[in-house]
Design a protein around this motif. Structure first.
Motif, short mmCIF file in Angstrom:
data_model
loop_
_atom_site.label_atom_id
_atom_site.label_comp_id
_atom_site.label_asym_id
_atom_site.label_seq_id
_atom_site.Cartn_x
_atom_site.Cartn_y
_atom_site.Cartn_z
N MET A 1 9.47 -13.49 -3.29
CA MET A 1 9.88 -14.62 -2.45
C MET A 1 9.29 -14.92 -1.18
SD MET A 1 14.09 -13.98 -3.32
CE MET A 1 14.14 -15.37 -2.76
N GLN A 2 9.15 -16.10 -0.71
CA GLN A 2 8.60 -16.31 0.46
C GLN A 2 9.44 -16.78 1.52
OE1 GLN A 2 5.36 -16.55 -0.17
NE2 GLN A 2 4.72 -16.90 2.13
N LEU A 3 9.38 -15.70 2.79
CA LEU A 3 10.22 -15.92 3.83
C LEU A 3 9.32 -15.81 4.89
CD1 LEU A 3 12.45 -12.81 3.13
CD2 LEU A 3 13.02 -15.01 2.53
N SER A 4 9.71 -16.74 6.00
CA SER A 4 9.23 -16.76 7.15
C SER A 4 9.61 -15.51 8.00
CB SER A 4 9.58 -18.01 8.01
OG SER A 4 11.11 -17.96 8.50
N LEU A 5 8.72 -15.20 8.96
CA LEU A 5 9.05 -14.05 9.79
C LEU A 5 10.48 -13.88 10.34
CD1 LEU A 5 5.64 -13.45 11.84
CD2 LEU A 5 6.49 -12.27 9.55
N GLU A 6 10.80 -14.97 10.79
CA GLU A 6 12.11 -15.51 11.31
C GLU A 6 13.25 -15.21 10.40
OE1 GLU A 6 9.90 -17.75 11.68
OE2 GLU A 6 9.29 -17.22 13.94
N GLN A 7 13.15 -15.75 9.11
CA GLN A 7 14.01 -15.34 8.00
C GLN A 7 14.14 -13.97 7.52
OE1 GLN A 7 12.13 -18.12 5.23
NE2 GLN A 7 13.82 -19.61 5.46
N ALA A 8 12.92 -13.49 7.50
CA ALA A 8 12.94 -11.74 7.21
C ALA A 8 13.64 -11.07 8.06
CB ALA A 8 11.55 -11.61 7.11
N ALA A 9 13.20 -11.44 9.71
CA ALA A 9 13.94 -10.65 10.58
C ALA A 9 15.60 -10.76 10.54
CB ALA A 9 13.53 -11.06 11.69
N GLU B 1 5.72 -4.95 7.65
CA GLU B 1 5.46 -6.25 6.50
C GLU B 1 4.49 -7.13 6.89
OE1 GLU B 1 6.27 -6.94 2.47
OE2 GLU B 1 7.64 -5.39 3.59
N ALA B 2 4.54 -7.56 8.15
CA ALA B 2 3.42 -8.62 8.27
C ALA B 2 2.33 -7.98 8.66
CB ALA B 2 4.16 -9.32 9.65
N ALA B 3 2.01 -6.79 8.90
CA ALA B 3 1.02 -6.02 9.21
C ALA B 3 0.29 -5.71 7.89
CB ALA B 3 1.19 -4.81 10.02
N GLY B 4 0.78 -5.96 6.67
CA GLY B 4 0.26 -5.66 5.43
C GLY B 4 0.37 -4.15 5.03
N LEU B 5 1.92 -3.62 5.57
CA LEU B 5 2.19 -2.47 5.08
C LEU B 5 3.43 -2.27 4.43
CD1 LEU B 5 1.02 -0.99 8.53
CD2 LEU B 5 -0.33 -0.81 6.15
N GLN C 1 -1.34 -12.33 11.88
CA GLN C 1 -1.53 -13.79 11.89
C GLN C 1 -1.26 -14.62 10.99
OE1 GLN C 1 -5.64 -13.24 13.53
NE2 GLN C 1 -4.90 -12.92 15.70
N ARG C 2 -1.78 -14.18 9.77
CA ARG C 2 -1.39 -15.02 8.36
C ARG C 2 0.15 -15.23 8.08
NH1 ARG C 2 -5.96 -11.97 6.74
NH2 ARG C 2 -4.56 -10.57 5.80
N ALA C 3 0.68 -13.90 8.52
CA ALA C 3 2.11 -13.89 8.24
C ALA C 3 2.97 -14.72 9.08
CB ALA C 3 2.79 -12.52 8.20
N THR C 4 2.35 -14.91 10.51
CA THR C 4 3.15 -16.00 11.32
C THR C 4 2.99 -17.38 10.78
OG1 THR C 4 2.58 -14.28 13.11
CG2 THR C 4 3.29 -16.49 13.84
N SER C 5 2.15 -17.63 10.23
CA SER C 5 1.80 -19.13 9.91
C SER C 5 2.26 -19.41 8.32
CB SER C 5 0.35 -19.61 10.06
OG SER C 5 -0.66 -18.50 9.17
N ASP C 6 1.99 -18.46 7.62
CA ASP C 6 2.37 -18.75 6.12
C ASP C 6 3.43 -17.76 5.68
OD1 ASP C 6 -0.20 -19.84 6.24
OD2 ASP C 6 -1.31 -18.39 5.26
#
Length: 333
Positions: free
Chosen positions: A1-9, A37-41, A307-312
């Protein structure tokens, strides 16, 4: 599922509240999980947050614990997490720790009586954001065999190091003393996959590629005795100096109702007092290593992934989102 960083937080924070965490603890856990998660971990991201939520419910984490931080010396901060998460005492001390490091050149944060840290690199990265170099060590329940032993005596006992760089991508090294992290063994067991030779031994001390057998035996250190010696060094820093449980004495982090009572040691350093041009020199050196010698520089991939997670946004497994939503629903109800 796709979540923005704000939604995930927001989801992670609500889930932690639903599991019994206080506001500040929930925020600290959510921030650490989303950052990983955003850092790819993902192994220490939102999926790992579920371990914290289970521990909150079971009582292994006191979600309302108030850490007690004392200052036995001007550059030393000593925290008793009081069975809470390791992040809260550190976050409360972070600004003062950074100020002390800038003033004295070095400063120490030492903590005992906490749940396990998750991504240790999170702690040194927070200091690198403030222009400081940092070294961190932590321990946990015994999982790793010592030098000459086939029985678990240490945790995976990671070390993490971070340093700021002028190009905006800090150097971040975060690695366990074991040949692999415990979460990778557990993941292989869940997926029915074998693990490589050299990662673990079974309960009889025999090499195994069966992750289920490995979880009943012991992990192995990277590099044999040398890696095991690093694990011992980490044990002394994280448990010996802080007054935390030795790994042999730490209750399990995944079962029961007792906190593992682990330790966290963080050394913050002001590089500009030694070399005002440190950040540019480091950027130049890392660039040379990368461009002309093909050296992988730890930390850059995490910055690019963030950076990718912030935009995508984040692509999170549906099962993880569903479980987080279940915990969040308990709070909103």
């Amino acid at each position: 599922m796709q979540l923005s960083l704000e939604q995930a937080a927001g989801l992670c924070r609500m889930a932690a509240l639903g599991a019994g965490a206080g506001d500040e603890t929930a925020q600290a856990l959510a921030s650490a999980a989303v950052s990983a998660e955003a850092a790819g971990l993902p192994s220490v991201g939102l999926a790992h947050l579920l371990d914290y939520l289970d521990a909150l419910e079971a009582g292994r984490i006191d979600g309302k614990a108030e850490p007690v931080v004392t200052r036995p010396a001007l550059a030393v901060y000593l925290s008793d997490a009081r069975r809470g998460v390791p992040h809260l005492g550190f976050e409360r001390t972070l600004d003062d720790l950074a100020k002390a490091a800038r003033l004295f050149g070095v400063a120490i944060f030492a903590q005992k009586n906490a749940y396990t840290c998750g991504r240790l690199g999170h702690f040194v990265a927070r200091l690198a954001e403030r222009g400081l170099a940092a070294l961190a060590a932590t321990n946990g329940p015994a999982l790793l065999a010592g030098s000459g032993s086939t029985r678990p005596v240490y945790c995976t006992n990671p070390l993490a190091f971070a340093a700021p760089s002028a190009d905006g991508a800090p150097l971040i090294i975060d690695q366990a003393s074991s040949a692999t992290a415990f979460v990778n063994i557990r993941k292989a067991a869940k997926q029915g996959e074998e693990i490589p030779d050299g990662w673990a031994v079974d309960a009889d001390g025999q090499p195994t590629t069966d992750p289920a057998a490995a979880m009943k035996g012991a992990l192995l250190a990277f590099g044999g005795p040398r890696g095991a010696n690093i694990a011992l060094m980490v044990e002394v820093l994280a448990a010996g100096l802080t007054g935390a449980n030795w790994s042999l004495d730490a209750p399990a982090f995944a079962t029961g109702s007792e906190s593992p009572g682990t330790g966290l040691f963080v050394l913050a350093m002001e590089p500009k007092l030694l070399d005002p041009g440190f950040e540019q020199r480091l950027a130049d050196q890392l660039g040379r290593l990368r461009a002309h010698y093909g050296v992988h520089i730890p930390g850059r991939a995490a910055v690019q992934a963030t950076q990718r997670a912030t935009s995508d946004g984040l692509n999170v497994p549906k099962t993880v989102v569903q479980r987080l939503s279940e915990f969040a629903g308990r709070y909103s109800a």
